[in-house]
Enzyme design. Structure first.
Site, PDB file in Angstrom:
ATOM      1  N   ASP A 294     -16.982 -22.157  21.187  1.00  0.00           N
ATOM      2  CA  ASP A 294     -16.314 -21.371  20.167  1.00  0.00           C
ATOM      3  C   ASP A 294     -15.424 -20.314  20.806  1.00  0.00           C
ATOM      4  O   ASP A 294     -15.906 -19.451  21.551  1.00  0.00           O
ATOM      5  CB  ASP A 294     -17.373 -20.713  19.287  1.00  0.00           C
ATOM      6  CG  ASP A 294     -16.769 -20.066  18.065  1.00  0.00           C
ATOM      7  OD1 ASP A 294     -16.358 -20.813  17.172  1.00  0.00           O
ATOM      8  OD2 ASP A 294     -16.684 -18.831  18.033  1.00  0.00           O
TER       9      ASP A 294
ATOM     10  N   THR B  48     -10.287 -20.490  16.100  1.00  0.00           N
ATOM     11  CA  THR B  48     -10.038 -19.355  16.993  1.00  0.00           C
ATOM     12  C   THR B  48      -9.419 -19.815  18.299  1.00  0.00           C
ATOM     13  O   THR B  48      -8.503 -19.170  18.811  1.00  0.00           O
ATOM     14  CB  THR B  48     -11.336 -18.580  17.278  1.00  0.00           C
ATOM     15  OG1 THR B  48     -12.297 -19.449  17.870  1.00  0.00           O
ATOM     16  CG2 THR B  48     -11.920 -18.015  16.007  1.00  0.00           C
ATOM     17  N   THR B  49      -9.896 -20.939  18.828  1.00  0.00           N
ATOM     18  CA  THR B  49      -9.335 -21.434  20.087  1.00  0.00           C
ATOM     19  C   THR B  49      -7.860 -21.782  19.896  1.00  0.00           C
ATOM     20  O   THR B  49      -7.003 -21.369  20.685  1.00  0.00           O
ATOM     21  CB  THR B  49     -10.110 -22.678  20.570  1.00  0.00           C
ATOM     22  OG1 THR B  49     -11.502 -22.371  20.555  1.00  0.00           O
ATOM     23  CG2 THR B  49      -9.696 -23.091  21.953  1.00  0.00           C
TER      24      THR B  49
ATOM     25  N   ASP C   9     -18.658 -21.594  11.438  1.00  0.00           N
ATOM     26  CA  ASP C   9     -17.289 -22.122  11.422  1.00  0.00           C
ATOM     27  C   ASP C   9     -17.093 -23.022  10.205  1.00  0.00           C
ATOM     28  O   ASP C   9     -16.112 -22.901   9.476  1.00  0.00           O
ATOM     29  CB  ASP C   9     -16.999 -22.942  12.693  1.00  0.00           C
ATOM     30  CG  ASP C   9     -16.670 -22.051  13.886  1.00  0.00           C
ATOM     31  OD1 ASP C   9     -17.102 -20.886  13.869  1.00  0.00           O
ATOM     32  OD2 ASP C   9     -15.998 -22.515  14.819  1.00  0.00           O
TER      33      ASP C   9
HETATM   34  N1  LIG Z   1     -12.072 -36.186  15.405  1.00  0.00           N
HETATM   35  C1  LIG Z   1     -11.021 -35.495  15.799  1.00  0.00           C
HETATM   36  N2  LIG Z   1      -9.971 -36.106  16.342  1.00  0.00           N
HETATM   37  C2  LIG Z   1      -8.896 -35.414  16.765  1.00  0.00           C
HETATM   38  N3  LIG Z   1      -8.783 -34.091  16.680  1.00  0.00           N
HETATM   39  C3  LIG Z   1      -9.791 -33.414  16.135  1.00  0.00           C
HETATM   40  C4  LIG Z   1     -10.970 -34.073  15.669  1.00  0.00           C
HETATM   41  N4  LIG Z   1     -11.812 -33.130  15.189  1.00  0.00           N
HETATM   42  C5  LIG Z   1     -11.182 -31.942  15.355  1.00  0.00           C
HETATM   43  N5  LIG Z   1      -9.977 -32.098  15.917  1.00  0.00           N
HETATM   44  C6  LIG Z   1      -8.997 -31.068  16.259  1.00  0.00           C
HETATM   45  O1  LIG Z   1      -9.558 -30.182  17.202  1.00  0.00           O
HETATM   46  C7  LIG Z   1      -8.995 -28.895  17.009  1.00  0.00           C
HETATM   47  C8  LIG Z   1     -10.091 -27.878  16.823  1.00  0.00           C
HETATM   48  O2  LIG Z   1     -10.845 -27.777  17.997  1.00  0.00           O
HETATM   49  P1  LIG Z   1     -11.974 -26.676  18.171  1.00  0.00           P
HETATM   50  O3  LIG Z   1     -12.856 -26.684  16.990  1.00  0.00           O
HETATM   51  O4  LIG Z   1     -12.564 -26.873  19.507  1.00  0.00           O
HETATM   52  O5  LIG Z   1     -11.146 -25.349  18.238  1.00  0.00           O
HETATM   53  P2  LIG Z   1     -10.743 -24.333  17.099  1.00  0.00           P
HETATM   54  O6  LIG Z   1     -11.177 -24.817  15.762  1.00  0.00           O
HETATM   55  O7  LIG Z   1      -9.306 -24.044  17.270  1.00  0.00           O
HETATM   56  O8  LIG Z   1     -11.519 -23.021  17.521  1.00  0.00           O
HETATM   57  P3  LIG Z   1     -13.069 -22.676  17.345  1.00  0.00           P
HETATM   58  O9  LIG Z   1     -13.505 -22.476  18.756  1.00  0.00           O
HETATM   59  O10 LIG Z   1     -13.060 -21.438  16.541  1.00  0.00           O
HETATM   60  O11 LIG Z   1     -13.719 -23.822  16.677  1.00  0.00           O
HETATM   61  C9  LIG Z   1      -8.134 -28.948  15.786  1.00  0.00           C
HETATM   62  O12 LIG Z   1      -6.786 -29.098  16.172  1.00  0.00           O
HETATM   63  C10 LIG Z   1      -8.623 -30.195  15.096  1.00  0.00           C
HETATM   64  O13 LIG Z   1      -7.646 -30.789  14.290  1.00  0.00           O
HETATM   65 MG   LIG Z   2     -13.194 -25.409  15.351  1.00  0.00          MG
END
Ligand SMILES: Nc1ncnc2c1ncn2[C@@H]1O[C@H](COP(=O)(O)OP(=O)(O)OP(=O)(O)O)[C@@H](O)[C@H]1O
Ligand SMILES: [Mg+2]
Length: 536
Positions: free
Chosen positions: A56, A89-90, A384
């Site tokens: 996260d 957030t990332t 989240d």
């Molecule tokens: N099955 C999937 N296939 C492709 N991309 C995906 C899949 N699931 C999630 N994503 C993508 O991954 C990204 C989110 O990644 P992640 O959850 O690691 O980071 P975040 O949501 O930006 O931050 P946080 O650390 O707060 O969760 C988004 O761009 C989302 O569309």
């Molecule tokens: Mg996320």
């Protein structure tokens, strides 16, 4: 620098910008590898030796204790995203890093910061408009899509059993949602997360009510009360110790007995007051004296003590009771109501379940997991997902993930830039290119060639329904994100655009860093200490 105190340091102009951009990029790089389902986790050890394993963004940056002011501003981006949406957030931090990287090239080409700032501001507004336009509608009862949203936000958080957890998240949010003037109001304070090790994540459950990680204080009390009338007390059921150093001299056994009788009498009176109100359950924030426990047990009242203040407040809301500080004033009207209060044994510990509350808009997700690290990360994944589902319902709009939305916005922005012309056009194009960092990073985590992937995505986005095409990280190819159920709330994207663009503009506007001599975070020679920041 006559006007500054001795020992202060100052960096001016391009150097100041260069340092800030360097730091911001380093912070973004530090979380980049955690993006998406194929992203890696980080293990963080604090100075007490406590270990956090997380994916996260907000958690990682929060634990990193970043010192430099520009770095702190990047951490703020993550925190804002966390507060406003709860997820993404990332991405927000990576996007901010990307915007600054592109700005740096423009600065190198002698484009004035004010032009970049202006272009970025225009691009941000346009990008949010585009996101709104390409978003799909979502209705409150669309449980299927809501589950997909929960699932997407949980992937990568090493919380397997995502399917089970997303069901719980959606049910929790739908339960606590209240409809007002056609709009849904969701207060996530009504969703309590209680953690207990000892079982697998699959055995996590949703309780329509509140669970207290406490046991009933006395073995003589009932273990189960139906149609409970609950007294919520934030005072101690004990005799207060004298605050001043008083001494009581007791000279005969009679006096001692009288003294003890008096204490007993006072406790008895307290319990009688509670009983008179009609209460059958006591939830107390402070302690309950042994003797008071005995009287309560005799009266058939179930009691729990040392309950967290936040839990007491939640109980007040859900049971409709009032929190009482003066036991002598307790009346029938102060009591809360619940269908049942009972003690259950979970993993060897007793917990008290308060179910069927008067106002059912309070639920508890009881998270189970093999180890503390697993449930801690599951809790973060749940928060989240709760945030993602909540914002989707509030806005009633979703977009697809996997970089599909970012690419679509980038391409439409480039069209827009052509009409703007002038030097701002360069900045808008830079903004568009910065957005591509999301699909590019996702492709990298999946072992795909990032450039080929971007070229492929750009080409295929021009086609019909192209906006749904993103990176299939599991099969390492370009794919329709609807088919893969990768759905996200619109707000994840718009909020990330706002905060990332704001921080970039703010840092670009700075051309002078003045640091006081003591506690200065500006290292020797004006260059920051980059050790351990994972610079590319
Ligand atoms: N099955 C999937 N296939 C492709 N991309 C995906 C899949 N699931 C999630 N994503 C993508 O991954 C990204 C989110 O990644 P992640 O959850 O690691 O980071 P975040 O949501 O930006 O931050 P946080 O650390 O707060 O969760 C988004 O761009 C989302 O569309
Ligand atoms: Mg996320």
């Amino acid at each position: 620098m006559m006007f500054l105190p001795e020992g202060s340091r100052r960096v001016l102009g391009r150097d100041a910008q260069r340092i800030n951009i360097l730091i911001a990029k380093a912070v973004a790089n530090a979380v980049k590898s955690t993006l998406g389902p194929k992203g890696m986790d980080k293990m963080l050890v604090d100075d007490m030796g406590d270990v956090t394993i997380s994916n996260d963004g907000a958690t990682i940056l929060g634990e990193m204790q970043i010192d430099h002011p520009a770095g702190k501003m990047m951490v703020e981006v993550a925190k804002t995203q966390d507060r406003e949406v709860g997820d993404g957030t990332t991405s927000a931090v990576i996007l901010a890093g990307g915007l600054l990287q592109k700005a740096e090239s423009l600065l190198d080409d002698e484009i004035h910061p004010s032009i970049i700032i202006n272009g970025y501001r225009m691009a941000e507004k346009k990008a949010k408009d585009i996101a709104n336009e390409i978003a799909d509608g979502l209705s409150f009862d669309d449980t299927k899509t809501l589950r997909k949203i929960a699932m997407t936000s949980m992937t990568g958080k090493s919380a397997e059993a995502e399917a089970r957890l997303s069901d719980l998240v959606v049910e929790a949010v739908q339960t606590v949602a209240e409809k007002e003037d056609g709009k849904y109001h969701i207060d996530l304070d009504h969703v309590k997360i209680e953690k207990k090790t000892g079982a697998s994540l699959h055995e996590s459950e949703l309780i329509k009510g509140i669970v207290l990680d406490k046991e009933i204080v006395h073995s003589g009390m009932p273990r189960h009360v139906e149609n409970a009338k609950i007294a919520l007390i934030d005072a101690a059921l004990e005799i207060k110790e004298t605050e001043t150093d008083a001494k009581i001299e007791i000279t005969s056994p009679d006096q001692l007995q009288a003294f003890l009788d008096q204490e007993e009498g006072m406790l008895k009176k307290m319990v009688e007051n509670i009983q008179k109100s009609g209460a059958t359950v006591v939830v107390c924030q402070k302690g309950i004296d042994d003797l008071a426990q005995h009287f309560l047990a005799k009266a058939g009242v179930l009691a729990v003590r040392r309950v967290k203040q936040s839990d007491l407040q939640k109980l007040a809301k859900s049971t409709g009771g009032k929190i009482i500080s003066r036991i002598q004033d307790i009346t029938k009207e102060d009591l809360g109501h619940a269908k049942s209060v009972s003690e259950k044994k979970i993993a060897g510990d007793n917990m008290v379940f308060i179910e069927g509350c008067k106002n059912p808009k309070a639920v508890t997700i009881l998270v189970r997991g093999g180890t503390q690290h697993v449930i801690d990360e599951a809790e973060r994944a749940l928060t989240d997902a709760l945030g993602a589902v909540t914002s989707s319902i509030k806005d009633g709009k979703t977009v697809t993930g996997g970089g599909s939305t970012e690419i679509e916005i980038a391409m439409q922005l480039q069209e827009y830039a052509k009409n703007v012309g002038g030097r701002e056009q360069l900045a808008i194009n830079a903004f568009a290119e910065a957005l591509e960092i999301i699909p590019k990073t996702l492709a990298e985590t999946a072992g795909m060639d990032p450039i080929d992937t971007l070229v492929g995505l750009r080409a295929r986005h021009k086609g019909k329904e192209g906006k749904y095409l993103g990176v299939n990280v599991h099969d390492s190819k370009i794919d329709d994100m609807r088919k893969l159920n990768v759905v996200e709330p619109l707000r994840i994207k718009t909020q990330a655009l706002s905060s990332a663009s704001e921080v970039a503009q703010m840092l670009l506007r700075i051309d002078d860093i003045i640091a006081a001599s003591s506690g200065s975070k500006m290292p020797k020679g004006g260059m920051p200490d980059m050790s351990g920041m994972g610079m590319d």
